[in-house]
Design a protein around this motif. Structure first.
Motif, PDB file in Angstrom:
ATOM      1  N   CYS A  67      -8.428  -3.421  -5.966  1.00  0.00           N
ATOM      2  CA  CYS A  67      -8.169  -4.288  -4.808  1.00  0.00           C
ATOM      3  C   CYS A  67      -9.369  -4.326  -3.878  1.00  0.00           C
ATOM      4  N   MET A  68      -9.496  -5.454  -3.161  1.00  0.00           N
ATOM      5  CA  MET A  68     -10.559  -5.630  -2.176  1.00  0.00           C
ATOM      6  C   MET A  68     -10.009  -6.393  -0.977  1.00  0.00           C
ATOM      7  N   PRO A  69     -10.547  -6.168   0.226  1.00  0.00           N
ATOM      8  CA  PRO A  69     -10.102  -6.894   1.421  1.00  0.00           C
ATOM      9  C   PRO A  69     -10.753  -8.270   1.509  1.00  0.00           C
ATOM     10  N   LEU A  70     -10.548  -9.073   0.464  1.00  0.00           N
ATOM     11  CA  LEU A  70     -11.111 -10.409   0.350  1.00  0.00           C
ATOM     12  C   LEU A  70     -10.046 -11.336  -0.204  1.00  0.00           C
ATOM     13  N   THR A  71     -10.337 -12.637  -0.199  1.00  0.00           N
ATOM     14  CA  THR A  71      -9.481 -13.591  -0.898  1.00  0.00           C
ATOM     15  C   THR A  71     -10.125 -13.939  -2.237  1.00  0.00           C
ATOM     16  N   VAL A  72      -9.319 -14.454  -3.145  1.00  0.00           N
ATOM     17  CA  VAL A  72      -9.848 -14.855  -4.448  1.00  0.00           C
ATOM     18  C   VAL A  72     -10.914 -15.940  -4.279  1.00  0.00           C
ATOM     19  N   GLU A  73     -10.700 -16.861  -3.356  1.00  0.00           N
ATOM     20  CA  GLU A  73     -11.670 -17.935  -3.130  1.00  0.00           C
ATOM     21  C   GLU A  73     -12.987 -17.366  -2.596  1.00  0.00           C
ATOM     22  N   GLU A  74     -12.921 -16.390  -1.692  1.00  0.00           N
ATOM     23  CA  GLU A  74     -14.145 -15.768  -1.177  1.00  0.00           C
ATOM     24  C   GLU A  74     -14.898 -15.034  -2.285  1.00  0.00           C
ATOM     25  N   TYR A  75     -14.157 -14.367  -3.132  1.00  0.00           N
ATOM     26  CA  TYR A  75     -14.794 -13.541  -4.160  1.00  0.00           C
ATOM     27  C   TYR A  75     -15.471 -14.377  -5.233  1.00  0.00           C
ATOM     28  N   LYS A  76     -15.130 -15.632  -5.335  1.00  0.00           N
ATOM     29  CA  LYS A  76     -15.830 -16.514  -6.274  1.00  0.00           C
ATOM     30  C   LYS A  76     -17.324 -16.526  -5.966  1.00  0.00           C
ATOM     31  N   ILE A  77     -17.664 -16.495  -4.679  1.00  0.00           N
ATOM     32  CA  ILE A  77     -19.064 -16.420  -4.252  1.00  0.00           C
ATOM     33  C   ILE A  77     -19.551 -14.976  -4.280  1.00  0.00           C
ATOM     34  N   GLY A  78     -18.735 -14.058  -3.759  1.00  0.00           N
ATOM     35  CA  GLY A  78     -19.126 -12.656  -3.666  1.00  0.00           C
ATOM     36  C   GLY A  78     -19.422 -12.023  -5.012  1.00  0.00           C
ATOM     37  N   GLN A  79     -18.645 -12.402  -6.027  1.00  0.00           N
ATOM     38  CA  GLN A  79     -18.846 -11.839  -7.356  1.00  0.00           C
ATOM     39  C   GLN A  79     -20.209 -12.235  -7.922  1.00  0.00           C
ATOM     40  N   LEU A  80     -20.567 -13.513  -7.812  1.00  0.00           N
ATOM     41  CA  LEU A  80     -21.849 -13.984  -8.340  1.00  0.00           C
ATOM     42  C   LEU A  80     -23.016 -13.314  -7.615  1.00  0.00           C
ATOM     43  N   TYR A  81     -22.885 -13.179  -6.298  1.00  0.00           N
ATOM     44  CA  TYR A  81     -23.937 -12.547  -5.505  1.00  0.00           C
ATOM     45  C   TYR A  81     -24.082 -11.077  -5.895  1.00  0.00           C
ATOM     46  N   MET A  82     -22.948 -10.382  -5.972  1.00  0.00           N
ATOM     47  CA  MET A  82     -22.963  -8.952  -6.266  1.00  0.00           C
ATOM     48  C   MET A  82     -23.568  -8.668  -7.634  1.00  0.00           C
ATOM     49  N   ILE A  83     -23.162  -9.424  -8.657  1.00  0.00           N
ATOM     50  CA  ILE A  83     -23.645  -9.175 -10.014  1.00  0.00           C
ATOM     51  C   ILE A  83     -25.157  -9.347 -10.083  1.00  0.00           C
ATOM     52  N   SER A  84     -25.674 -10.388  -9.451  1.00  0.00           N
ATOM     53  CA  SER A  84     -27.119 -10.640  -9.485  1.00  0.00           C
ATOM     54  C   SER A  84     -27.891  -9.537  -8.766  1.00  0.00           C
ATOM     55  N   LYS A  85     -27.456  -9.187  -7.575  1.00  0.00           N
ATOM     56  CA  LYS A  85     -28.170  -8.164  -6.803  1.00  0.00           C
ATOM     57  C   LYS A  85     -28.061  -6.804  -7.469  1.00  0.00           C
ATOM     58  N   HIS A  86     -26.872  -6.460  -7.948  1.00  0.00           N
ATOM     59  CA  HIS A  86     -26.663  -5.169  -8.608  1.00  0.00           C
ATOM     60  C   HIS A  86     -27.534  -5.057  -9.863  1.00  0.00           C
ATOM     61  N   SER A  87     -27.593  -6.121 -10.663  1.00  0.00           N
ATOM     62  CA  SER A  87     -28.398  -6.092 -11.884  1.00  0.00           C
ATOM     63  C   SER A  87     -29.873  -5.885 -11.559  1.00  0.00           C
ATOM     64  N   ASN A  88     -30.342  -6.532 -10.492  1.00  0.00           N
ATOM     65  CA  ASN A  88     -31.742  -6.388 -10.088  1.00  0.00           C
ATOM     66  C   ASN A  88     -32.031  -4.953  -9.644  1.00  0.00           C
ATOM     67  N   GLU A  89     -31.104  -4.359  -8.897  1.00  0.00           N
ATOM     68  CA  GLU A  89     -31.293  -2.990  -8.422  1.00  0.00           C
ATOM     69  C   GLU A  89     -31.325  -1.988  -9.565  1.00  0.00           C
ATOM     70  N   GLN A  90     -30.558  -2.257 -10.620  1.00  0.00           N
ATOM     71  CA  GLN A  90     -30.429  -1.310 -11.730  1.00  0.00           C
ATOM     72  C   GLN A  90     -31.503  -1.490 -12.797  1.00  0.00           C
ATOM     73  N   SER A  91     -32.387  -2.470 -12.627  1.00  0.00           N
ATOM     74  CA  SER A  91     -33.399  -2.757 -13.641  1.00  0.00           C
ATOM     75  C   SER A  91     -34.745  -2.178 -13.237  1.00  0.00           C
ATOM     76  N   GLY A  92     -35.413  -1.591 -14.214  1.00  0.00           N
ATOM     77  CA  GLY A  92     -36.726  -1.011 -13.982  1.00  0.00           C
ATOM     78  C   GLY A  92     -36.998   0.080 -14.998  1.00  0.00           C
ATOM     79  N   GLY A  93     -38.275   0.398 -15.189  1.00  0.00           N
ATOM     80  CA  GLY A  93     -38.629   1.432 -16.139  1.00  0.00           C
ATOM     81  C   GLY A  93     -38.314   1.073 -17.573  1.00  0.00           C
ATOM     82  N   GLY A  94     -38.257  -0.239 -17.858  1.00  0.00           N
ATOM     83  CA  GLY A  94     -37.960  -0.672 -19.218  1.00  0.00           C
ATOM     84  C   GLY A  94     -36.489  -0.768 -19.523  1.00  0.00           C
ATOM     85  N   GLU A  95     -35.636  -0.469 -18.543  1.00  0.00           N
ATOM     86  CA  GLU A  95     -34.195  -0.545 -18.755  1.00  0.00           C
ATOM     87  C   GLU A  95     -33.565  -1.413 -17.677  1.00  0.00           C
TER      88      GLU A  95
END
Length: 334
Positions: free
Chosen positions: A9-37
């Motif tokens: 669960c999250m303190p958001l609406t499904v409509e809000e998370y449509k944007i939040g999910q795309l933003y989070m996945i992109s930023k999280h993936s960038n943070e976790q990438s480096g060193g060849g992985e």
């Protein structure tokens, strides 16, 4: 095959998370990438489904050698990745993951997906295989409730013992992922006026939504299946907790974006992530591992026990009339 349904669960609406999910996945993936992985985006394009309508198809390669436990690492070459294909027909998504890997200085093998009504089951066709058959399939549906829908996918209720409610506030995450700025007991959103979260927040929080995820994983090799599938689910649980915490903690960064805004952000971040990943891989001059065969030989009980394989008492080979031979663990499914 081990199946679990996670509810986050999250303190958001499904409509809000449509944007939040795309933003989070992109930023999280960038943070976790480096060193060849990390995460390389291979394609991200519109797709249409006869039932779910217009959506998005994303294919990623997730490089993760150093994140594998030692008892799995012995099977894989130096360059190893998991291919993820996700069909996002929000608020319903399907994700399939399979292993792909290739020795240094060779071209990667190719994923051959098979689809049935977009309930995707990915298969791998490889000329050389360093791992036994491995697959993960994740179905996701988002609803505006606190996780009380016991048949959210509409086909069959999930058994209670297979349901796990994850709390983004109090459930522990690995120490390496903790950041004070993402601690939801300290989080306050200036744009929405929400936060901080307090224990028991899911009972009376407004708004509230739930991310339902039905996860099925399979690792078909004798002696390793249960251990590996448990390991996969533990890591999936950590990933879900960290990702959903970040989506909430970063609310003020993405709240108010349009779909066009977040798609442009997604495109820019994916270019940065791919560039970062490829540059570190090209600079990697580590000596390649020796070639691997499709099986390995183990001759002593101690080694078998270290690998998690149960052994049984055997007679003294010196008194046996049978010729001595090694124990061979084949990498093909039983």
């Amino acid at each position: 095959m081990l199946m679990k349904e996670y509810r986050i669960c999250m303190p958001l609406t499904v409509e809000e998370y449509k944007i939040g999910q795309l933003y989070m996945i992109s930023k999280h993936s960038n943070e976790q990438s480096g060193g060849g992985e990390g995460v390389e985006v291979v394609r991200n394009q519109p797709d249409t489904h006869p039932q779910h309508g217009l959506g998005q198809l994303t294919e990623k390669r997730i490089y993760l050698n150093s994140k594998l436990p030692s008892w799995v690492s012995v099977f894989v070459p130096r360059v190893f990745y998991v291919t993820e294909k996700a069909w996002n027909f929000y608020p319903y998504t399907i994700t399939g993951l399979t292993t792909l890997f290739y020795p240094p200085h060779t071209q990667p093998f190719h994923l051959l997906p098979t689809c049935s009504s977009y309930r995707v089951k990915s298969t791998v066709s490889l000329s050389v295989s360093f791992l036994p058959k491995f697959s993960i399939r994740i179905e996701t549906r988002f609803e505006n409730n606190n996780g009380d829908n016991n048949n959210v996918f509409g086909d069959r209720p999930t058994p209670a013992e297979s349901v796990s409610h994850l709390d983004i506030l109090i459930d522990p995450i690995p120490d390496k992922h903790y950041k004070e700025t993402e601690d939801l007991s300290r989080w306050v959103s200036e744009k929405t006026g929400r936060g901080p979260l307090v224990e028991g927040w899911r009972k009376d929080s407004t708004p509230i939504m739930c991310s339902y995820k039905r996860v099925q994983c399979s690792f078909e090799v004798y002696g390793f299946q249960g251990k590996t599938e448990d390991f996969i689910h533990r890591n999936i649980q950590d990933i879900l907790l960290v990702g959903h915490r970040q989506a909430v903690a970063w609310t003020d960064e993405w709240h108010g974006m349009s779909l066009e805004d977040v798609r442009e952000y997604e495109r820019q971040i994916q270019e940065q992530t791919n560039s970062k990943l490829k540059s570190t891989q090209n600079n990697n001059t580590a000596a390649p591992r020796p070639a691997y065969s499709r099986s390995m030989s183990v001759t002593d009980e101690r080694s078998l026990k270290k690998m998690g394989v149960k052994t049984m008492a055997m007679s003294d080979p010196s008194t046996s009339t049978l010729p001595h031979s090694t124990v061979r663990l084949n990498s093909t499914p039983e």
